[in-house]
Design a protein around this motif. Structure first.
Motif, PDB file in Angstrom:
ATOM      1  N   CYS A 139      -6.966  10.498  -0.482  1.00 37.91           N
ATOM      2  CA  CYS A 139      -6.566  11.441  -1.319  1.00 37.91           C
ATOM      3  C   CYS A 139      -5.044  11.401  -1.716  1.00 37.91           C
ATOM      4  N   TYR A 140      -5.194  11.113  -3.221  1.00 37.42           N
ATOM      5  CA  TYR A 140      -3.833  10.741  -3.770  1.00 37.42           C
ATOM      6  C   TYR A 140      -3.400  11.285  -5.199  1.00 37.42           C
ATOM      7  N   ASN A 141      -2.372  11.616  -5.383  1.00 40.43           N
ATOM      8  CA  ASN A 141      -1.962  12.410  -6.577  1.00 40.43           C
ATOM      9  C   ASN A 141      -1.349  11.615  -7.506  1.00 40.43           C
ATOM     10  N   GLY A 142      -0.974  10.375  -7.373  1.00 43.48           N
ATOM     11  CA  GLY A 142      -0.278   9.493  -8.207  1.00 43.48           C
ATOM     12  C   GLY A 142       1.009   9.264  -7.722  1.00 43.48           C
ATOM     13  N   ASN A 143       1.702  10.279  -6.914  1.00 46.51           N
ATOM     14  CA  ASN A 143       3.147  10.277  -6.810  1.00 46.51           C
ATOM     15  C   ASN A 143       3.426   9.093  -5.708  1.00 46.51           C
ATOM     16  N   PRO A 144       4.891   8.697  -5.766  1.00 44.41           N
ATOM     17  CA  PRO A 144       5.202   7.781  -4.645  1.00 44.41           C
ATOM     18  C   PRO A 144       5.435   8.308  -3.330  1.00 44.41           C
ATOM     19  N   GLY A 145       5.279   7.661  -2.173  1.00 42.69           N
ATOM     20  CA  GLY A 145       5.568   8.039  -1.060  1.00 42.69           C
ATOM     21  C   GLY A 145       4.791   7.266  -0.266  1.00 42.69           C
ATOM     22  N   GLY A 146       4.214   7.737   1.125  1.00 41.22           N
ATOM     23  CA  GLY A 146       3.441   7.157   2.387  1.00 41.22           C
ATOM     24  C   GLY A 146       2.122   6.813   1.748  1.00 41.22           C
ATOM     25  N   THR A 147       1.359   7.831   1.100  1.00 35.12           N
ATOM     26  CA  THR A 147       0.134   7.365   0.806  1.00 35.12           C
ATOM     27  C   THR A 147      -0.065   6.450  -0.412  1.00 35.12           C
ATOM     28  N   GLN A 148       1.015   6.387  -1.052  1.00 35.23           N
ATOM     29  CA  GLN A 148       0.979   5.440  -2.176  1.00 35.23           C
ATOM     30  C   GLN A 148       1.267   4.001  -1.356  1.00 35.23           C
ATOM     31  N   ASN A 149       2.197   4.058  -0.404  1.00 36.45           N
ATOM     32  CA  ASN A 149       2.475   2.743   0.191  1.00 36.45           C
ATOM     33  C   ASN A 149       1.398   2.259   0.695  1.00 36.45           C
ATOM     34  N   THR A 150       0.716   3.165   1.385  1.00 37.26           N
ATOM     35  CA  THR A 150      -0.585   2.605   2.373  1.00 37.26           C
ATOM     36  C   THR A 150      -1.613   2.104   1.095  1.00 37.26           C
ATOM     37  N   LEU A 151      -1.682   2.750   0.151  1.00 37.16           N
ATOM     38  CA  LEU A 151      -2.750   2.070  -0.961  1.00 37.16           C
ATOM     39  C   LEU A 151      -2.182   0.768  -1.436  1.00 37.16           C
ATOM     40  N   LEU A 152      -1.008   0.711  -1.437  1.00 34.93           N
ATOM     41  CA  LEU A 152      -0.523  -0.666  -1.872  1.00 34.93           C
ATOM     42  C   LEU A 152      -0.457  -1.700  -0.920  1.00 34.93           C
ATOM     43  N   TYR A 153      -0.505  -1.253   0.379  1.00 29.06           N
ATOM     44  CA  TYR A 153      -0.502  -2.422   1.318  1.00 29.06           C
ATOM     45  C   TYR A 153      -1.999  -2.692   1.656  1.00 29.06           C
ATOM     46  N   ALA A 154      -2.992  -1.690   1.679  1.00 31.05           N
ATOM     47  CA  ALA A 154      -4.270  -1.996   1.647  1.00 31.05           C
ATOM     48  C   ALA A 154      -4.792  -2.889   0.509  1.00 31.05           C
ATOM     49  N   GLU A 155      -4.201  -2.679  -0.912  1.00 31.47           N
ATOM     50  CA  GLU A 155      -4.600  -3.580  -1.861  1.00 31.47           C
ATOM     51  C   GLU A 155      -4.139  -5.018  -1.534  1.00 31.47           C
ATOM     52  N   ARG A 156      -2.995  -5.253  -0.919  1.00 31.12           N
ATOM     53  CA  ARG A 156      -2.539  -6.379  -0.622  1.00 31.12           C
ATOM     54  C   ARG A 156      -3.159  -7.154   0.303  1.00 31.12           C
ATOM     55  N   GLN A 157      -3.947  -6.325   1.215  1.00 31.62           N
ATOM     56  CA  GLN A 157      -4.736  -6.797   2.410  1.00 31.62           C
ATOM     57  C   GLN A 157      -6.125  -7.023   1.819  1.00 31.62           C
ATOM     58  N   GLY A 158      -6.554  -6.795   0.657  1.00 28.91           N
ATOM     59  CA  GLY A 158      -7.893  -6.931   0.175  1.00 28.91           C
ATOM     60  C   GLY A 158      -8.993  -5.885   0.423  1.00 28.91           C
ATOM     61  N   LEU A 159      -8.231  -4.549   0.908  1.00 25.99           N
ATOM     62  CA  LEU A 159      -9.407  -3.589   1.407  1.00 25.99           C
ATOM     63  C   LEU A 159      -9.999  -3.059   0.188  1.00 25.99           C
ATOM     64  N   ARG A 160     -11.239  -2.587   0.221  1.00 26.47           N
ATOM     65  CA  ARG A 160     -11.925  -1.882  -0.634  1.00 26.47           C
ATOM     66  C   ARG A 160     -11.319  -0.505  -0.436  1.00 26.47           C
ATOM     67  N   THR A 161     -11.089   0.199  -1.654  1.00 22.62           N
ATOM     68  CA  THR A 161     -10.497   1.478  -1.734  1.00 22.62           C
ATOM     69  C   THR A 161     -11.253   2.566  -2.573  1.00 22.62           C
TER      70      THR A 161
END
Length: 166
Positions: A139-161
């Motif tokens: 659940c993401y609103n586009g703003n920087p922070g922990g949720t965004q950091n988790t999304l970026l980490y997941a992207e680097r790990q190749g997770l489906r999102t």
């Protein structure tokens, strides 16, 4: 099939980053909870059975409650509470701690990553969840922070999102 392939983790905002704050009677909050339930049902139908939740206030709480509701319909669903530190709910209000403890009681597994708070314990929790899952629901609103950091980490790990906009 290994457990990671069947595991979905979650990230989302705390109340202060949600347009309705702590007012869960707001129609936008009810809409998000309905959307979460529908997404979880779809994820279940696609084969995911184990769900990881970081147990923060806000969206994490909604997610954990939705997983427990899903388990009522599908008994093979499991919820793992991933606790960043043992003192996580220490400064929360009494009602928030009661809700948290109720969710822990309903969890199939509780994983406490460390005893005491450190400035990086939330990030460690988020990385643990991503590293043990094959899908991230956010659940993401586009703003920087922990949720965004988790999304970026997941992207680097190749997770489906799957992102639910809030």
């Amino acid at each position: 099939m290994d457990e990671k392939a069947l595991t979905c983790c979650f990230t989302g905002h705390r109340p202060q980053s949600l347009p309705w704050g702590t007012r869960e009677d707001d129609p936008r909050c009810a809409e998000l909870k309905t959307e979460l339930a529908a997404r979880l049902e779809a994820v279940y139908e696609m084969g995911w059975r184990h769900f990881l939740c970081g147990m923060a206030l806000g969206c994490d709480t909604y997610f954990a409650e939705a997983v427990l509701a899903l388990r009522e319909k599908h008994p093979d669903v499991t919820l793992e509470a991933v606790i960043p530190c043992g003192s996580q709910p220490e400064r929360w209000q009494s009602a928030q701690r009661q809700r948290y403890n109720s969710l822990l009681d309903g969890s199939d597994r509780v994983t406490v990553l460390q005893i005491r708070y450190t400035p990086d314990c939330m990030q460690k929790r988020n990385r643990y969840m991503v590293d043990h899952a094959s899908l991230l629901l956010a659940c993401y609103n586009g703003n920087p922070g922990g949720t965004q950091n988790t999304l970026l980490y997941a992207e680097r790990q190749g997770l489906r999102t799957v992102i639910i906009e809030v």
